[in-house]
Design a protein around this motif. Sequence first.
Motif, PDB file in Angstrom:
ATOM      1  N   ASN A   5     -22.307  39.747-144.491  1.00  0.00           N
ATOM      2  CA  ASN A   5     -21.904  40.255-143.595  1.00  0.00           C
ATOM      3  C   ASN A   5     -21.653  39.481-141.774  1.00  0.00           C
ATOM      4  N   GLU A   6     -22.478  38.750-141.905  1.00  0.00           N
ATOM      5  CA  GLU A   6     -23.028  37.267-140.950  1.00  0.00           C
ATOM      6  C   GLU A   6     -21.175  36.117-140.629  1.00  0.00           C
ATOM      7  N   ARG A   7     -20.755  36.270-142.062  1.00  0.00           N
ATOM      8  CA  ARG A   7     -19.157  36.020-142.596  1.00  0.00           C
ATOM      9  C   ARG A   7     -17.888  36.492-142.466  1.00  0.00           C
ATOM     10  N   GLU A   8     -18.255  38.061-142.053  1.00  0.00           N
ATOM     11  CA  GLU A   8     -18.095  39.231-142.402  1.00  0.00           C
ATOM     12  C   GLU A   8     -17.698  39.037-140.378  1.00  0.00           C
ATOM     13  N   ASN A   9     -18.433  39.249-140.086  1.00  0.00           N
ATOM     14  CA  ASN A   9     -18.691  39.213-138.537  1.00  0.00           C
ATOM     15  C   ASN A   9     -17.748  38.240-138.155  1.00  0.00           C
ATOM     16  N   GLU A  10     -18.094  37.183-138.121  1.00  0.00           N
ATOM     17  CA  GLU A  10     -17.436  36.028-137.985  1.00  0.00           C
ATOM     18  C   GLU A  10     -15.275  36.131-137.953  1.00  0.00           C
ATOM     19  N   ARG A  11     -15.836  36.194-138.929  1.00  0.00           N
ATOM     20  CA  ARG A  11     -14.037  36.389-138.960  1.00  0.00           C
ATOM     21  C   ARG A  11     -13.415  37.399-138.851  1.00  0.00           C
ATOM     22  N   ALA A  77     -15.328  27.741-135.396  1.00  0.00           N
ATOM     23  CA  ALA A  77     -16.217  29.596-135.602  1.00  0.00           C
ATOM     24  C   ALA A  77     -16.512  30.126-134.472  1.00  0.00           C
ATOM     25  N   VAL A  78     -16.509  31.348-133.999  1.00  0.00           N
ATOM     26  CA  VAL A  78     -16.529  31.732-132.515  1.00  0.00           C
ATOM     27  C   VAL A  78     -18.228  31.768-131.776  1.00  0.00           C
ATOM     28  N   MET A  79     -19.036  32.256-132.844  1.00  0.00           N
ATOM     29  CA  MET A  79     -20.425  31.862-132.844  1.00  0.00           C
ATOM     30  C   MET A  79     -21.444  31.453-131.954  1.00  0.00           C
ATOM     31  N   PRO A  80     -20.779  29.770-132.896  1.00  0.00           N
ATOM     32  CA  PRO A  80     -21.290  28.297-132.519  1.00  0.00           C
ATOM     33  C   PRO A  80     -20.877  27.962-130.706  1.00  0.00           C
ATOM     34  N   TRP A  81     -19.660  28.489-130.488  1.00  0.00           N
ATOM     35  CA  TRP A  81     -19.176  28.254-129.369  1.00  0.00           C
ATOM     36  C   TRP A  81     -19.810  29.023-127.948  1.00  0.00           C
ATOM     37  N   VAL A  82     -19.732  30.451-128.913  1.00  0.00           N
ATOM     38  CA  VAL A  82     -20.159  32.063-127.557  1.00  0.00           C
ATOM     39  C   VAL A  82     -21.577  30.961-127.361  1.00  0.00           C
ATOM     40  N   TYR A  83     -22.427  30.667-128.635  1.00  0.00           N
ATOM     41  CA  TYR A  83     -23.848  30.457-128.035  1.00  0.00           C
ATOM     42  C   TYR A  83     -24.361  29.012-127.159  1.00  0.00           C
ATOM     43  N   ALA A  84     -23.252  28.002-127.743  1.00  0.00           N
ATOM     44  CA  ALA A  84     -23.247  27.352-126.530  1.00  0.00           C
ATOM     45  C   ALA A  84     -22.913  27.485-124.942  1.00  0.00           C
ATOM     46  N   TYR A 112     -28.840  36.046-134.308  1.00  0.00           N
ATOM     47  CA  TYR A 112     -27.177  36.283-134.816  1.00  0.00           C
ATOM     48  C   TYR A 112     -27.787  37.665-135.662  1.00  0.00           C
ATOM     49  N   ALA A 113     -28.762  37.833-136.048  1.00  0.00           N
ATOM     50  CA  ALA A 113     -28.977  39.402-137.030  1.00  0.00           C
ATOM     51  C   ALA A 113     -29.505  40.247-136.770  1.00  0.00           C
ATOM     52  N   GLN A 114     -29.964  39.968-135.213  1.00  0.00           N
ATOM     53  CA  GLN A 114     -30.076  41.452-135.179  1.00  0.00           C
ATOM     54  C   GLN A 114     -29.357  41.431-133.585  1.00  0.00           C
ATOM     55  N   PRO A 115     -27.948  42.215-133.527  1.00  0.00           N
ATOM     56  CA  PRO A 115     -26.923  42.168-132.131  1.00  0.00           C
ATOM     57  C   PRO A 115     -27.768  43.677-131.819  1.00  0.00           C
TER      58      PRO A 115
END
Lengths: 182, 212
Positions: A5-11, A77-84, A112-115
Motif C-alpha cells: 500500500n505504501e508503494r501504491e500510495n507513493e505511486r 519519490a514524493v514522500m522523502p521529499w515531503v518529509y525533508a 508514514y504508516a498512520q495517516p
Amino acid sequence: MNGKNERENERELADLLRAAIAGDERSYALFLDRIAALVRAYARRKISHGGVDPEDVVQEVLLAIHLKRHTWMPEAAVMPWVYAIARFKLIDAFRRRGRRVEIDLDEIAETYAQPEIETVSDRDVGRALDTLAPGQRSVVAAISVEGRSIEETARKFGMKEAAVRVALHRGLAAIARRFGRD
Amino acid sequence: MKTDDLIRAMAADTGRRSMPMDTAWRLAGVLAFVLAGAVFLVALGPRPDALASLETARFVFKFVVTLALVASAFALVRALARPGGGGGSLLAWLAVPPLLLVVAVALELFAVPASEWMTRLVGVNSQVCLTFIPLIGAAPLGVFLLALRHGAPTRPRLSGAVAGLVAGGLAAAFYAAHCPDDSPLFVATWYSLAIAGLAAVGALAAPLVARW
C-alpha cells in the motif's frame, strides 16, 4: 498499511503531483489534501508539548511545497521529499521559539504508516491574510475563503485574469515569508 | 484562513510554473563560467607560455585538481538544493581533489630536494593568488547562491560552503593559466587557502540569501 500500500500510495502521489505540475488544478488539490493529512500526523507526533501549533506547521509546509515544487524531480519519490521539507520547517518553527529539537528520522516510517483521517482543525489564521497588501488580500481571500475561481475573482474586482493570477501568487509567497518571521 | 482554504488558493495558483532546477543549474553554470572568464581575461589573462606548458605535468595537474573540485562540488550542491536530494554519496567525491593534492605533494617532495621545498611553497606570487582567486570567484559564487535561493536547501550553511567550493574551483582553474607557480606545494597551500575563503563566504551568506 503494508509495504504494498505504501508503494501504491507513493505511486498515486507521484501521478497526482506530475499532473499538478502540468497544470491540473483538481489533481493538485487532491495531492495537497493527502499531503496535508500526512504532514498533520507527522507534526502532531513531533510536537508533544505546546509552543508550536501543528496546524501552523502544516500550512507552512504546504506553502513551501507549493512554492518549491520545482525542486521535486519527476522520477523521484514524493514522500522523502515531503518529509525533508516538513522536517526542515518543523525545526525552523521550534528554532523561532528558541527551542532545541532533535528529530529522529527513523520515526518517519512509523508516521508514514498512520495517516491521520481527522478533519482539519477549524483554526483561523486570518492574521496571515492581514499582513498582505490590500489588493493581494482581497484576491487571496476571494479565492481561498470564498472559494471563487480566477475568472469570478477577476469579474468581481474588475481586474484582468492575469493580474489576479499575479496577485494570488505574490500573496501566497508573502504569506510563506510571513510564516518564516513570526 | 483554514488549511482547506489555503489548499484552494494554491490549487488555483498551479498554472504559474517556475524554472526547473536542472535548467536553473545549467544556466547558473554557464553564467558563472562566462563571468569568471571575463574577469580573468580583463584582470590577468593567461601567461605567455601557457600553451607550451601544457606539456609539463605540474602545469596540467593544476587544471586536473581544480576541475575535479568543480565537478564534485557542483554535483553535490545540486543535490543539496533539493529537499531529500541526498548528497551523502556525493560527499565522498569531494574527497577526490584533496587526495589528488596529497599524492601530488608526495611526488613533489620525492622529486625535489628538501632545500627547495620552502622556495617552491612560497612561490613568486602568493599574494596575487590570494587576491585574484576570490576576485574571479566572487561573481560565480553570487550566481550559485541565487541558484540555491531558487532551490530549497535544507542545509543552507553546507550548501553555501559547497557553492563556494564550486566558485573557488572554477576561479582557481582560470587563475592557474596565469599563475607562474606550478609546484603542487604552492597549489596545495595558496590555492586551497583562497578557495577555502570563498567556501567560508558561501557558508555565511547562504543562510541569509537562500532562506525559504
